[in-house]
Design a protein around this motif. Structure first.
Motif, PDB file in Angstrom:
ATOM      1  N   ASN A 209       0.857  -1.194   0.000  1.00  0.00           N
ATOM      2  CA  ASN A 209       0.000   0.000   0.000  1.00  0.00           C
ATOM      3  C   ASN A 209       0.895   1.247   0.000  1.00  0.00           C
ATOM      4  OD1 ASN A 209      -2.394   1.653   0.214  1.00  0.00           O
ATOM      5  ND2 ASN A 209      -1.683   2.055   2.292  1.00  0.00           N
ATOM      6  N   GLY A 210       1.830   1.290   0.928  1.00  0.00           N
ATOM      7  CA  GLY A 210       2.889   2.290   0.857  1.00  0.00           C
ATOM      8  C   GLY A 210       2.554   3.704   1.309  1.00  0.00           C
ATOM      9  N   HIS A 211       1.335   3.968   1.729  1.00  0.00           N
ATOM     10  CA  HIS A 211       0.971   5.337   2.103  1.00  0.00           C
ATOM     11  C   HIS A 211       0.467   5.441   3.537  1.00  0.00           C
ATOM     12  CE1 HIS A 211       1.196   5.451  -2.266  1.00  0.00           C
ATOM     13  NE2 HIS A 211       1.315   6.767  -2.180  1.00  0.00           N
ATOM     14  N   SER A 212       0.735   4.429   4.357  1.00  0.00           N
ATOM     15  CA  SER A 212       0.366   4.389   5.771  1.00  0.00           C
ATOM     16  C   SER A 212      -1.074   4.821   6.040  1.00  0.00           C
ATOM     17  CB  SER A 212       1.357   5.214   6.617  1.00  0.00           C
ATOM     18  OG  SER A 212       1.516   6.513   6.131  1.00  0.00           O
ATOM     19  N   ALA A 256       6.230  -0.853  -7.599  1.00  0.00           N
ATOM     20  CA  ALA A 256       7.519  -1.176  -8.220  1.00  0.00           C
ATOM     21  C   ALA A 256       8.396   0.077  -8.307  1.00  0.00           C
ATOM     22  CB  ALA A 256       7.296  -1.789  -9.596  1.00  0.00           C
ATOM     23  N   LEU A 257       7.776   1.201  -8.681  1.00  0.00           N
ATOM     24  CA  LEU A 257       8.518   2.470  -8.768  1.00  0.00           C
ATOM     25  C   LEU A 257       9.040   2.901  -7.402  1.00  0.00           C
ATOM     26  CD1 LEU A 257       6.211   4.714 -10.973  1.00  0.00           C
ATOM     27  CD2 LEU A 257       8.560   3.997 -11.505  1.00  0.00           C
ATOM     28  N   ARG A 258       8.164   2.821  -6.390  1.00  0.00           N
ATOM     29  CA  ARG A 258       8.560   3.262  -5.047  1.00  0.00           C
ATOM     30  C   ARG A 258       9.669   2.390  -4.488  1.00  0.00           C
ATOM     31  NH1 ARG A 258       4.887   1.985  -1.900  1.00  0.00           N
ATOM     32  NH2 ARG A 258       3.146   1.377  -3.220  1.00  0.00           N
ATOM     33  N   VAL A 259       9.514   1.066  -4.671  1.00  0.00           N
ATOM     34  CA  VAL A 259      10.515   0.156  -4.107  1.00  0.00           C
ATOM     35  C   VAL A 259      11.856   0.353  -4.817  1.00  0.00           C
ATOM     36  CG1 VAL A 259      11.142  -2.288  -3.825  1.00  0.00           C
ATOM     37  CG2 VAL A 259       8.832  -1.508  -3.234  1.00  0.00           C
ATOM     38  N   GLU A 260      11.816   0.541  -6.117  1.00  0.00           N
ATOM     39  CA  GLU A 260      13.073   0.743  -6.860  1.00  0.00           C
ATOM     40  C   GLU A 260      13.804   1.989  -6.359  1.00  0.00           C
ATOM     41  OE1 GLU A 260      12.511   0.915 -11.130  1.00  0.00           O
ATOM     42  OE2 GLU A 260      14.560   1.663 -11.402  1.00  0.00           O
ATOM     43  N   LYS A 261      13.043   3.069  -6.210  1.00  0.00           N
ATOM     44  CA  LYS A 261      13.650   4.324  -5.752  1.00  0.00           C
ATOM     45  C   LYS A 261      14.157   4.192  -4.304  1.00  0.00           C
ATOM     46  CE  LYS A 261      14.380   8.855  -5.499  1.00  0.00           C
ATOM     47  NZ  LYS A 261      15.723   9.331  -5.860  1.00  0.00           N
ATOM     48  N   ALA A 262      13.335   3.578  -3.455  1.00  0.00           N
ATOM     49  CA  ALA A 262      13.730   3.454  -2.044  1.00  0.00           C
ATOM     50  C   ALA A 262      14.949   2.541  -1.892  1.00  0.00           C
ATOM     51  CB  ALA A 262      12.546   2.941  -1.205  1.00  0.00           C
ATOM     52  N   CYS A 263      15.055   1.507  -2.744  1.00  0.00           N
ATOM     53  CA  CYS A 263      16.237   0.620  -2.680  1.00  0.00           C
ATOM     54  C   CYS A 263      17.502   1.390  -3.067  1.00  0.00           C
ATOM     55  CB  CYS A 263      16.069  -0.584  -3.609  1.00  0.00           C
ATOM     56  SG  CYS A 263      14.924  -1.830  -3.015  1.00  0.00           S
ATOM     57  N   CYS A 264      17.404   2.227  -4.110  1.00  0.00           N
ATOM     58  CA  CYS A 264      18.571   3.046  -4.506  1.00  0.00           C
ATOM     59  C   CYS A 264      18.968   3.962  -3.366  1.00  0.00           C
ATOM     60  CB  CYS A 264      18.233   3.928  -5.711  1.00  0.00           C
ATOM     61  SG  CYS A 264      18.182   3.035  -7.228  1.00  0.00           S
ATOM     62  N   GLY A 337       7.724   1.241   5.504  1.00  0.00           N
ATOM     63  CA  GLY A 337       7.113   1.173   4.182  1.00  0.00           C
ATOM     64  C   GLY A 337       6.312   2.393   3.777  1.00  0.00           C
ATOM     65  N   GLU A 338       6.547   3.519   4.426  1.00  0.00           N
ATOM     66  CA  GLU A 338       5.835   4.741   4.056  1.00  0.00           C
ATOM     67  C   GLU A 338       6.550   5.414   2.880  1.00  0.00           C
ATOM     68  OE1 GLU A 338       7.084   4.329   7.289  1.00  0.00           O
ATOM     69  OE2 GLU A 338       5.232   3.554   8.153  1.00  0.00           O
ATOM     70  N   VAL A 339       5.907   6.418   2.243  1.00  0.00           N
ATOM     71  CA  VAL A 339       6.573   7.122   1.142  1.00  0.00           C
ATOM     72  C   VAL A 339       7.751   7.957   1.633  1.00  0.00           C
ATOM     73  CG1 VAL A 339       4.800   7.212  -0.657  1.00  0.00           C
ATOM     74  CG2 VAL A 339       4.739   8.873   1.204  1.00  0.00           C
ATOM     75  N   SER A 340       7.697   8.412   2.885  1.00  0.00           N
ATOM     76  CA  SER A 340       8.814   9.211   3.392  1.00  0.00           C
ATOM     77  C   SER A 340       9.635   8.381   4.380  1.00  0.00           C
ATOM     78  CB  SER A 340       8.279  10.475   4.076  1.00  0.00           C
ATOM     79  OG  SER A 340       7.375  10.113   5.086  1.00  0.00           O
ATOM     80  N   THR A 341      10.863   8.807   4.598  1.00  0.00           N
ATOM     81  CA  THR A 341      11.776   8.080   5.474  1.00  0.00           C
ATOM     82  C   THR A 341      11.340   8.218   6.939  1.00  0.00           C
ATOM     83  OG1 THR A 341      13.537   8.442   3.905  1.00  0.00           O
ATOM     84  CG2 THR A 341      14.205   7.874   6.140  1.00  0.00           C
ATOM     85  N   THR A 342      11.293   7.078   7.645  1.00  0.00           N
ATOM     86  CA  THR A 342      10.956   7.088   9.067  1.00  0.00           C
ATOM     87  C   THR A 342      12.007   6.260   9.805  1.00  0.00           C
ATOM     88  OG1 THR A 342       9.552   5.124   8.877  1.00  0.00           O
ATOM     89  CG2 THR A 342       8.454   7.248   8.637  1.00  0.00           C
ATOM     90  N   ARG A 370      16.553   1.578  13.288  1.00  0.00           N
ATOM     91  CA  ARG A 370      16.170   0.995  11.999  1.00  0.00           C
ATOM     92  C   ARG A 370      15.525   2.088  11.142  1.00  0.00           C
ATOM     93  NH1 ARG A 370      11.118  -2.854  11.636  1.00  0.00           N
ATOM     94  NH2 ARG A 370      10.121  -0.891  11.089  1.00  0.00           N
ATOM     95  N   LEU A 371      16.072   2.299   9.972  1.00  0.00           N
ATOM     96  CA  LEU A 371      15.508   3.290   9.058  1.00  0.00           C
ATOM     97  C   LEU A 371      14.629   2.591   8.026  1.00  0.00           C
ATOM     98  CD1 LEU A 371      18.706   5.375   8.192  1.00  0.00           C
ATOM     99  CD2 LEU A 371      16.767   6.149   9.587  1.00  0.00           C
ATOM    100  N   SER A 372      13.442   3.148   7.764  1.00  0.00           N
ATOM    101  CA  SER A 372      12.637   2.714   6.628  1.00  0.00           C
ATOM    102  C   SER A 372      12.774   3.832   5.601  1.00  0.00           C
ATOM    103  CB  SER A 372      11.182   2.541   7.056  1.00  0.00           C
ATOM    104  OG  SER A 372      10.361   2.391   5.910  1.00  0.00           O
ATOM    105  N   ILE A 373      13.451   3.518   4.513  1.00  0.00           N
ATOM    106  CA  ILE A 373      13.823   4.568   3.572  1.00  0.00           C
ATOM    107  C   ILE A 373      12.677   4.857   2.592  1.00  0.00           C
ATOM    108  CG2 ILE A 373      15.479   5.213   1.779  1.00  0.00           C
ATOM    109  CD1 ILE A 373      16.770   5.054   4.531  1.00  0.00           C
ATOM    110  N   GLY A 374      12.427   6.146   2.374  1.00  0.00           N
ATOM    111  CA  GLY A 374      11.336   6.578   1.500  1.00  0.00           C
ATOM    112  C   GLY A 374      11.821   6.921   0.104  1.00  0.00           C
ATOM    113  N   VAL A 375      10.968   7.649  -0.606  1.00  0.00           N
ATOM    114  CA  VAL A 375      11.236   7.928  -2.019  1.00  0.00           C
ATOM    115  C   VAL A 375      11.659   9.388  -2.255  1.00  0.00           C
ATOM    116  CG1 VAL A 375       9.668   6.107  -2.750  1.00  0.00           C
ATOM    117  CG2 VAL A 375       8.795   8.432  -2.521  1.00  0.00           C
ATOM    118  N   GLU A 376      12.080  10.083  -1.187  1.00  0.00           N
ATOM    119  CA  GLU A 376      12.593  11.445  -1.353  1.00  0.00           C
ATOM    120  C   GLU A 376      13.892  11.394  -2.163  1.00  0.00           C
ATOM    121  OE1 GLU A 376      12.388   9.719   1.528  1.00  0.00           O
ATOM    122  OE2 GLU A 376      11.574  10.912   3.170  1.00  0.00           O
TER     123      GLU A 376
END
Ligand SMILES: *Cc1c(COP(=O)(O)O)cnc(C)c1O
Length: 392
Positions: A209-212, A256-264, A337-342, A370-376
């Motif tokens: 879902n990715g948007h909490s 797929a887009l969010r995960v790709e960006k967050a992995c980078c 798993g949020e869009v922004s880093t927490t 533990r960081l959950s990295i977002g798509v910023e």
């Protein structure tokens, strides 16, 4: 006087057949549907014919989302449940019974481990915990009565990788099935069914879902294990909310887009932290220093995940100062798993039941974050972390 046709209120079905061409999916909050006749009702309720009767047994928004997820995972079947935990409960309740034995990873998500060790055991099911990264230990904990092996693709928060194909082979050799919790990987990075797992589970609440803003779980499986899943789901009430399915369908379209960006971003952040003198340890499967780097490179495609765990010099007081300094830019949220880093502090939240020795067995201290990295942009994440580290 006969009523004119246009005065009649059209039935939802008449309207929805006209609206079927809407590009965005409609939402069906209905709990109950009109049944054509007794035979059709019987067929739908017993799961032998298509259609909807009562939303606990199935509804269009769940089916739309489950179908997309099923195809992504290459599974024969998929169903949506009201949380990741209820997907776990569904797998156990549909597959295990009194007298059975289960082998579960000792690094499972905290509530999953709690479920297996303190609740599943109430039903006369025996549970052994084991390090699923140690295949010899798994082999020796399997018994003839072992029904299921449960592991996570990427564990929390030490980010250890379990070898899914090897676990499937070990389980199948003893007549057991393999259930993989793939939440930290998502189907964008790993498809366990293609590696011979029998069940795969996702907490859709997180990256999918990715948007909490929706709580949902997914259980996928092969035809060989699916017989009892849908009837069990209905009788234990493990169904899903149409609105949360609708939201998550929208979330999934950008996963797929969010995960790709967050992995980078995560790889960049892990490398950045590894260079800092305030940091004594960085865990990220994309770093060569990670014990499972090689397995991760083979088993994950397209990235090494969106979570980075690091440990500050100076134990808990340092973590408290860091969390305080990062408050406005990288909020402390006990999820991922949020869009922004927490960020999350394992010692006070997810791993609060562990003492210092338990933490240390996972390679953690009170200074671990533990960081959950977002798509910023990765630049903005690093400048936020840099500012918080400067405050130590
Ligand atoms: C969050 C989580 C769960 C539970 O999912 P909920 O949707 O919170 O019930 C299970 N496994 C993992 C790995 C998780 O991160």
């Amino acid at each position: 006087m006969p009523r004119k046709a246009e005065d009649e209120c059209p039935r939802p079905a008449q309207i929805s057949s006209l609206a079927m061409e809407s590009l965005a999916p409609p939402i069906f909050p209905a709990t109950v549907y009109r049944c054509e006749d007794p035979e059709t009702a019987e067929g739908i309720l017993s799961g032998n014919s298509e259609g909807y009767a009562y939303s606990r047994d199935g509804h269009p928004n769940a089916d739309m989302l489950a179908n997309k997820c099923r195809r992504l995972h290459g599974a024969d079947h998929a169903t949506m449940t009201n949380s990741g935990m209820s997907a776990m409960a569904l797998a156990v309740l549909s597959h295990a019974r009194a007298g059975d034995h289960l082998v579960v990873s000792r690094m499972l998500y905290g509530q999953s481990l709690n479920l297996f060790t303190n609740y599943v055991t109430q039903f006369g099911i025996r549970v052994s915990t084991v390090d699923t990264c140690d295949l010899d230990a798994v082999r020796s904990s399997l018994e003839d009565g072992t029904k299921m092996v449960v592991a996570e693709t990427i564990s929390n928060p030490s980010l250890r990788i379990s070898d899914i194909a090897a676990l499937a082979e070990l389980a199948h050799a003893r007549g057991a099935v393999l259930l993989v919790d793939n939440t930290f990987a998502t189907p964008a990075l790993c498809r366990p069914i293609e590696m011979d797992a029998d069940f795969v589970l996702e907490s859709v609440t997180k990256m999918i879902n990715g948007h909490s803003d929706a709580m949902l779980g997914l259980l996928c499986g092969t035809s060989a294990v699916w017989d009892r899943v849908r009837p069990t789901q209905s009788v234990w009430g493990l169904s899903s909310s149409p609105f949360d399915c609708w939201l998550s369908y929208r979330g999934l379209s950008t996963m797929a887009l969010r995960v790709e960006k967050a992995c980078c971003n995560a790889l960049a952040v892990a490398s950045f932290l590894a260079e800092r003198s305030e940091v004594i340890d960085v865990k990220y499967p994309g770093l060569e220093s990670h014990p499972d780097h090689k397995l991760a490179s083979e088993q994950l495609t397209g990235g090494f995940g969106t979570i980075v765990t690091f440990t500050l010099r100076g134990d808990r007081p340092a973590a408290e100062r860091f969390i305080d300094a990062a408050r406005e830019t990288v909020p402390f949220c006990p999820s991922l798993g949020e869009v922004s880093t927490t960020l999350l502090h394992p010692q006070s939240t997810s791993h609060r039941q562990l003492d210092a020795a338990g933490l240390s067995a996972l390679g953690l201290t009170g200074g671990s974050i533990r960081l959950s990295i977002g798509v910023e942009s990765s630049r903005s994440i690093m400048s936020d972390l840099d500012a918080a580290l400067a405050g130590l």
